[in-house]
Design a protein around this motif. Sequence first.
Motif, mmCIF file in Angstrom:
data_model
loop_
_atom_site.group_PDB
_atom_site.id
_atom_site.type_symbol
_atom_site.label_atom_id
_atom_site.label_comp_id
_atom_site.label_asym_id
_atom_site.label_seq_id
_atom_site.Cartn_x
_atom_site.Cartn_y
_atom_site.Cartn_z
ATOM 1 N N LEU A 56 0.777 -1.012 0.363
ATOM 2 C CA LEU A 56 0.114 -0.083 -0.181
ATOM 3 C C LEU A 56 0.898 1.270 0.038
ATOM 4 C CD1 LEU A 56 -2.871 1.462 0.084
ATOM 5 C CD2 LEU A 56 -2.497 1.099 2.933
ATOM 6 N N ALA A 94 -5.854 -5.113 -13.325
ATOM 7 C CA ALA A 94 -6.720 -4.181 -12.293
ATOM 8 C C ALA A 94 -7.954 -5.072 -12.186
ATOM 9 C CB ALA A 94 -7.060 -2.869 -12.911
ATOM 10 N N PRO A 127 -3.328 6.425 -8.402
ATOM 11 C CA PRO A 127 -4.385 5.259 -7.918
ATOM 12 C C PRO A 127 -4.759 4.448 -9.082
ATOM 13 C CG PRO A 127 -5.202 7.627 -7.097
ATOM 14 C CD PRO A 127 -3.852 7.626 -7.965
ATOM 15 N N THR A 136 -3.112 0.974 -9.204
ATOM 16 C CA THR A 136 -3.827 -0.206 -8.396
ATOM 17 C C THR A 136 -3.942 -1.621 -9.219
ATOM 18 O OG1 THR A 136 -4.385 1.235 -6.754
ATOM 19 C CG2 THR A 136 -5.211 -0.991 -6.706
ATOM 20 N N GLN A 149 0.580 -7.534 -5.092
ATOM 21 C CA GLN A 149 -0.473 -6.602 -5.076
ATOM 22 C C GLN A 149 -0.001 -5.091 -4.895
ATOM 23 O OE1 GLN A 149 -4.501 -7.108 -5.031
ATOM 24 N NE2 GLN A 149 -3.786 -4.903 -5.626
ATOM 25 N N ILE A 200 -1.413 -1.202 -4.225
ATOM 26 C CA ILE A 200 -2.445 -0.588 -3.868
ATOM 27 C C ILE A 200 -2.216 0.660 -3.803
ATOM 28 C CG2 ILE A 200 -4.437 0.041 -2.429
ATOM 29 C CD1 ILE A 200 -4.472 -2.940 -1.582
ATOM 30 N N VAL A 201 -2.561 1.818 -4.678
ATOM 31 C CA VAL A 201 -2.298 3.112 -4.498
ATOM 32 C C VAL A 201 -3.286 3.841 -4.032
ATOM 33 C CG1 VAL A 201 -1.270 5.019 -5.771
ATOM 34 C CG2 VAL A 201 -0.412 2.909 -6.379
ATOM 35 N N SER A 202 -3.418 4.307 -2.717
ATOM 36 C CA SER A 202 -4.576 5.124 -2.021
ATOM 37 C C SER A 202 -4.022 5.840 -1.006
ATOM 38 C CB SER A 202 -5.517 4.032 -1.504
ATOM 39 O OG SER A 202 -6.438 4.594 -0.806
#
Length: 119
Positions: free
Chosen positions: A11, A40, A87, A90, A114, A116-118
């Motif tokens: 993340l 994605a 984002p 992701t 995985q 995740i760009v958030s």
Amino acid sequence: QVQLVESGGGLVQPGGSLRLSCVVSASMFSFYHMGWYRQAPGKERELVADITTRRFTNYADSVKGRFTISRDNAKRTVYLRMNSLKPEDTAVYYCNRKAENSDSGLASWGQGTQVIVSS
């Protein structure tokens, strides 16, 4: 049977960076054209970067200037350095031996890593 083991995902906030690694269990690794792919949610897997045996590189337009693919033949490892993450980056990221005349992966897919760009 070529095995692919990806790692390095996680993340990260928008604008951040990650470096993915993929260890390839193949004695002929240095002869392989390698690629990084991503999938994605709800989308098809796509090729984002590839590197030839002579270390020529190609990138999808969506990642050009932000991602860098590299390889270490002695370690049988291919890397993907990802900067300025967005984002829309992701996805689950996979590596594979890339076919010469298409974007297809030639080996069985690994589990991926995985990203995740958030915020």
